[in-house]
Design a protein around this motif. Structure first.
Motif, PDB file in Angstrom:
ATOM      1  N   UNK A 173       9.542  38.556   2.870  1.00  0.00           N
ATOM      2  CA  UNK A 173      10.286  39.589   2.147  1.00  0.00           C
ATOM      3  C   UNK A 173       9.338  40.481   1.350  1.00  0.00           C
ATOM      4  N   UNK A 174       9.678  41.749   1.259  1.00  0.00           N
ATOM      5  CA  UNK A 174       8.903  42.687   0.444  1.00  0.00           C
ATOM      6  C   UNK A 174       9.901  43.387  -0.484  1.00  0.00           C
ATOM      7  N   UNK A 175       9.648  43.350  -1.781  1.00  0.00           N
ATOM      8  CA  UNK A 175      10.557  43.966  -2.738  1.00  0.00           C
ATOM      9  C   UNK A 175       9.915  45.255  -3.241  1.00  0.00           C
ATOM     10  N   UNK A 176      10.485  46.374  -2.888  1.00  0.00           N
ATOM     11  CA  UNK A 176       9.824  47.642  -3.229  1.00  0.00           C
ATOM     12  C   UNK A 176       9.769  47.896  -4.728  1.00  0.00           C
ATOM     13  N   UNK A 177      10.762  47.357  -5.487  1.00  0.00           N
ATOM     14  CA  UNK A 177      10.720  47.580  -6.942  1.00  0.00           C
ATOM     15  C   UNK A 177       9.507  46.879  -7.554  1.00  0.00           C
ATOM     16  N   UNK A 178       9.026  45.829  -6.862  1.00  0.00           N
ATOM     17  CA  UNK A 178       7.852  45.111  -7.359  1.00  0.00           C
ATOM     18  C   UNK A 178       6.568  45.673  -6.749  1.00  0.00           C
ATOM     19  N   UNK A 179       6.691  46.735  -5.968  1.00  0.00           N
ATOM     20  CA  UNK A 179       5.533  47.282  -5.259  1.00  0.00           C
ATOM     21  C   UNK A 179       5.577  48.813  -5.297  1.00  0.00           C
ATOM     22  N   UNK A 180       5.580  49.383  -6.525  1.00  0.00           N
ATOM     23  CA  UNK A 180       5.730  50.842  -6.613  1.00  0.00           C
ATOM     24  C   UNK A 180       4.566  51.589  -5.968  1.00  0.00           C
TER      25      UNK A 180
END
Ligand code: FAD
Length: 228
Positions: A173-180
């Protein structure tokens, strides 16, 4: 140019299907997993879709989201758009009959899988990726598939039963909010995949396609299925 699998709404009497709702689950406030039992079983490939009649003369495309070897057909539907398709899916109950056309589409894994094949689903674009993971596992080629689920909204992330994945492949999984900073683009591009299957929102897919091409991946080896 990348190979874009366009939505061919091929409607033929031969492809007309009736399916009944077996289960209907809210995975998150916006995601529904609808499990359907076809009146007559039919084969399909992971990555293909059904064109579902959601209102008189109105159809919406929904990708197969489950194991192609199962007698049940899974659909994963985002009801946040709120249009005819969303309202139709929200209104379904166990036992309801739905009319659909398909399977359709050519967004499918090659046989055999190229070593390091990447499959990326953005938000509800996870649907065909889950099906591809099942198909690869059944073909005993799951180890050659790297699957990524990219979520733009932390509240939209389903987990555990009934949204399970087979293993292998590994699903990250990749969480975009955690990877701005967009590190996910570089991570996937760095794999230099021999083939890439990208599904979901047009803008996110375009960014990933650009990153893959910049890393030297031949555009002919990138297949995209744009949902919206
Ligand atoms: C080949 C293909 C396969 C598809 N598979 C799936 C699937 O497995 N699951 C699924 O949920 N959808 C899938 N879609 C999208 C689906 O067909 C509908 O477009 C979507 O469900 C919205 O339908 P609606 O009638 O509720 O809203 P509409 O009235 O059709 O759309 C309202 C607006 O919302 C936009 N939109 C559509 N989907 C989203 C979204 N998820 N998030 C934000 N905006 C959106 C549309 O572009 C439009 O501007 C697929 C589309 C294609 C082309």
């Amino acid at each position: 140019m990348a190979r874009v699998c366009r939505t061919g709404f091929v409607v033929s009497g031969l492809l007309r299907r009736t399916l009944r709702v077996a289960t209907h689950a809210a995975l998150t406030p916006r995601l529904r997993l609808v499990r359907l039992r076809p009146e007559t079983p039919f084969p399909y490939r992971a990555g293909q879709f059904l064109s579902v009649e959601v209102a008189p003369c109105k159809r919406r495309a929904y990708s197969f989201a489950g194991d192609p070897g199962s007698e049940l057909v899974d659909l994963l539907v985002d009801v946040a758009p709120g249009g005819d398709g969303s309202r139709f899916v929200e209104g379904l109950s166990t036992g309801d009959a739905i009319l659909a056309y398909g399977p359709q589409g050519g967004f499918v894994l090659p046989r055999p899988l190229a070593p390091v094949t990447v499959a990326v689903g953005v938000d509800v674009g996870a649907a065909p990726i889950r099906s591809m993971a099942h198909e690869a596992a059944r073909r005993a080629e799951g180890g050659g598939l790297r699957a990524f689920l990219v979520w733009q909204d932390l509240e939209a992330i389903p987990s555990g039963e009934p949204f399970d994945f087979p293993g292998p492949p590994s699903v990250e999984p990749i969480h975009l909010q955690a990877d701005p900073g967009g590190v996910w683009l570089a991570r996937i591009a760095a794999l230099c995949p021999a083939a890439a299957f990208l599904c979901g929102e047009r803008k996110a897919l375009a960014r990933l396609e650009e990153a893959l091409c910049a890393a030297g991946v031949d555009a002919d080896r990138i297949s995209t299925e744009v949902f919206y």
